[in-house]
Design a protein around this motif. Structure first.
Motif, PDB file in Angstrom:
ATOM      1  N   MET A   1      58.265 -87.924  -9.823  1.00  0.00           N
ATOM      2  CA  MET A   1      57.254 -88.689 -10.542  1.00  0.00           C
ATOM      3  C   MET A   1      56.155 -87.744 -10.967  1.00  0.00           C
ATOM      4  N   GLY A   2      55.482 -88.103 -12.027  1.00  0.00           N
ATOM      5  CA  GLY A   2      54.470 -87.197 -12.530  1.00  0.00           C
ATOM      6  C   GLY A   2      53.382 -87.894 -13.303  1.00  0.00           C
ATOM      7  N   TRP A   3      52.443 -87.097 -13.743  1.00  0.00           N
ATOM      8  CA  TRP A   3      51.319 -87.563 -14.553  1.00  0.00           C
ATOM      9  C   TRP A   3      51.260 -86.769 -15.852  1.00  0.00           C
ATOM     10  N   PHE A   4      50.995 -87.493 -16.916  1.00  0.00           N
ATOM     11  CA  PHE A   4      50.777 -86.909 -18.225  1.00  0.00           C
ATOM     12  C   PHE A   4      49.460 -87.456 -18.750  1.00  0.00           C
ATOM     13  N   ARG A   5      48.950 -86.838 -19.818  1.00  0.00           N
ATOM     14  CA  ARG A   5      47.736 -87.366 -20.431  1.00  0.00           C
ATOM     15  C   ARG A   5      47.772 -87.134 -21.926  1.00  0.00           C
ATOM     16  N   GLN A   6      47.028 -87.980 -22.620  1.00  0.00           N
ATOM     17  CA  GLN A   6      46.939 -87.847 -24.070  1.00  0.00           C
ATOM     18  C   GLN A   6      45.493 -88.072 -24.494  1.00  0.00           C
ATOM     19  N   ALA A   7      44.919 -87.038 -25.052  1.00  0.00           N
ATOM     20  CA  ALA A   7      43.549 -87.113 -25.567  1.00  0.00           C
ATOM     21  C   ALA A   7      43.595 -87.582 -27.018  1.00  0.00           C
ATOM     22  N   PRO A   8      42.496 -88.131 -27.519  1.00  0.00           N
ATOM     23  CA  PRO A   8      42.480 -88.605 -28.910  1.00  0.00           C
ATOM     24  C   PRO A   8      42.847 -87.497 -29.882  1.00  0.00           C
ATOM     25  N   GLY A   9      43.794 -87.787 -30.762  1.00  0.00           N
ATOM     26  CA  GLY A   9      44.187 -86.832 -31.779  1.00  0.00           C
ATOM     27  C   GLY A   9      45.088 -85.724 -31.290  1.00  0.00           C
ATOM     28  N   LYS A  10      45.511 -85.800 -30.033  1.00  0.00           N
ATOM     29  CA  LYS A  10      46.372 -84.747 -29.484  1.00  0.00           C
ATOM     30  C   LYS A  10      47.670 -85.340 -28.978  1.00  0.00           C
ATOM     31  N   GLU A  11      48.641 -84.462 -28.775  1.00  0.00           N
ATOM     32  CA  GLU A  11      49.919 -84.902 -28.237  1.00  0.00           C
ATOM     33  C   GLU A  11      49.815 -85.103 -26.726  1.00  0.00           C
ATOM     34  N   ARG A  12      50.724 -85.917 -26.218  1.00  0.00           N
ATOM     35  CA  ARG A  12      50.790 -86.119 -24.776  1.00  0.00           C
ATOM     36  C   ARG A  12      51.163 -84.799 -24.106  1.00  0.00           C
ATOM     37  N   GLU A  13      50.484 -84.488 -23.000  1.00  0.00           N
ATOM     38  CA  GLU A  13      50.754 -83.232 -22.309  1.00  0.00           C
ATOM     39  C   GLU A  13      50.999 -83.475 -20.822  1.00  0.00           C
ATOM     40  N   PHE A  14      51.777 -82.584 -20.253  1.00  0.00           N
ATOM     41  CA  PHE A  14      52.094 -82.631 -18.834  1.00  0.00           C
ATOM     42  C   PHE A  14      50.863 -82.266 -18.011  1.00  0.00           C
ATOM     43  N   VAL A  15      50.684 -82.968 -16.885  1.00  0.00           N
ATOM     44  CA  VAL A  15      49.581 -82.676 -15.977  1.00  0.00           C
ATOM     45  C   VAL A  15      50.101 -82.211 -14.617  1.00  0.00           C
ATOM     46  N   ALA A  16      50.935 -83.031 -13.985  1.00  0.00           N
ATOM     47  CA  ALA A  16      51.399 -82.707 -12.637  1.00  0.00           C
ATOM     48  C   ALA A  16      52.704 -83.446 -12.359  1.00  0.00           C
ATOM     49  N   ARG A  17      53.458 -82.903 -11.406  1.00  0.00           N
ATOM     50  CA  ARG A  17      54.759 -83.472 -11.088  1.00  0.00           C
ATOM     51  C   ARG A  17      55.035 -83.279  -9.609  1.00  0.00           C
ATOM     52  N   LYS A  18      55.755 -84.230  -9.016  1.00  0.00           N
ATOM     53  CA  LYS A  18      56.146 -84.095  -7.620  1.00  0.00           C
ATOM     54  C   LYS A  18      57.600 -84.522  -7.467  1.00  0.00           C
ATOM     55  N   ARG A  19      58.408 -83.646  -6.907  1.00  0.00           N
ATOM     56  CA  ARG A  19      59.803 -83.984  -6.637  1.00  0.00           C
ATOM     57  C   ARG A  19      59.884 -84.791  -5.350  1.00  0.00           C
ATOM     58  N   TRP A  20      60.731 -85.821  -5.374  1.00  0.00           N
ATOM     59  CA  TRP A  20      60.810 -86.702  -4.226  1.00  0.00           C
ATOM     60  C   TRP A  20      61.519 -86.052  -3.040  1.00  0.00           C
ATOM     61  N   ALA A  21      62.586 -85.312  -3.292  1.00  0.00           N
ATOM     62  CA  ALA A  21      63.436 -84.826  -2.201  1.00  0.00           C
ATOM     63  C   ALA A  21      62.723 -83.794  -1.334  1.00  0.00           C
ATOM     64  N   ASN A  22      62.069 -82.840  -1.954  1.00  0.00           N
ATOM     65  CA  ASN A  22      61.480 -81.758  -1.166  1.00  0.00           C
ATOM     66  C   ASN A  22      59.968 -81.666  -1.290  1.00  0.00           C
ATOM     67  N   GLY A  23      59.373 -82.555  -2.076  1.00  0.00           N
ATOM     68  CA  GLY A  23      57.925 -82.588  -2.174  1.00  0.00           C
ATOM     69  C   GLY A  23      57.309 -81.504  -3.034  1.00  0.00           C
ATOM     70  N   GLU A  24      58.143 -80.715  -3.715  1.00  0.00           N
ATOM     71  CA  GLU A  24      57.597 -79.646  -4.544  1.00  0.00           C
ATOM     72  C   GLU A  24      56.661 -80.211  -5.604  1.00  0.00           C
ATOM     73  N   THR A  25      55.587 -79.491  -5.860  1.00  0.00           N
ATOM     74  CA  THR A  25      54.624 -79.930  -6.859  1.00  0.00           C
ATOM     75  C   THR A  25      54.475 -78.864  -7.945  1.00  0.00           C
ATOM     76  N   TYR A  26      54.138 -79.329  -9.119  1.00  0.00           N
ATOM     77  CA  TYR A  26      53.921 -78.452 -10.265  1.00  0.00           C
ATOM     78  C   TYR A  26      52.692 -78.964 -11.011  1.00  0.00           C
ATOM     79  N   TYR A  27      51.912 -78.041 -11.536  1.00  0.00           N
ATOM     80  CA  TYR A  27      50.701 -78.397 -12.257  1.00  0.00           C
ATOM     81  C   TYR A  27      50.601 -77.613 -13.563  1.00  0.00           C
ATOM     82  N   SER A  28      49.934 -78.209 -14.517  1.00  0.00           N
ATOM     83  CA  SER A  28      49.605 -77.446 -15.713  1.00  0.00           C
ATOM     84  C   SER A  28      48.490 -76.469 -15.356  1.00  0.00           C
ATOM     85  N   ASP A  29      48.413 -75.404 -16.099  1.00  0.00           N
ATOM     86  CA  ASP A  29      47.397 -74.389 -15.829  1.00  0.00           C
ATOM     87  C   ASP A  29      45.986 -74.958 -15.970  1.00  0.00           C
TER      88      ASP A  29
END
Length: 119
Positions: free
Chosen positions: A34-62
């Motif tokens: 599961m993860g989070w994305f965001r979209q600012a006015p006039g911009k494309e939707r972008e990735f924010v953060a993600r978490k894998r269910w099986a091992n809990g690994e997380t990923y973030y945008s810079d």
């Protein structure tokens, strides 16, 4: 049918914090990630953060690394996004998304919650 519902958005001053929550409902829901994305006015939707269910690994945008933290309930299908040291450029509609087991990408999306950061 699986549904995602976000909550916790709002208006905050720069430097403040918010915590977003997303809960999945549906009898057959099983997540690969599961993860989070965001979209600012006039911009494309972008990735924010993600978490894998099986091992809990997380990923973030810079752009949010070190300020945002994604976490999940130990049991159940709820995830959170703790957002600290918010900046005006974090203003966006934030979406929760789920990649179900067997899906090649995110295939369930929430309706979004507005986050506004004032300077």
């Amino acid at each position: 049918q699986v549904q995602l519902a976000e909550s916790g958005g709002g208006l905050v001053q720069a430097g403040g914090s918010l915590r977003l929550s997303c809960v999945a409902s549906g009898r057959t829901f099983s997540a690969h990630a599961m993860g989070w994305f965001r979209q600012a006015p006039g911009k494309e939707r972008e990735f924010v953060a993600r978490k894998r269910w099986a091992n809990g690994e997380t990923y973030y945008s810079d752009s949010v690394k070190g300020r945002f933290t994604i976490s999940r309930e130990l049991h159940g299908h709820r995830i959170y996004l703790q957002m600290n040291n918010l900046k005006p450029e974090d203003t966006a509609v934030y979406y929760c998304a789920a990649q179900q087991i067997g899906a090649s990408t995110y295939n369930v999306w929430g309706q979004g919650t507005q986050v506004t950061v004032s300077s």
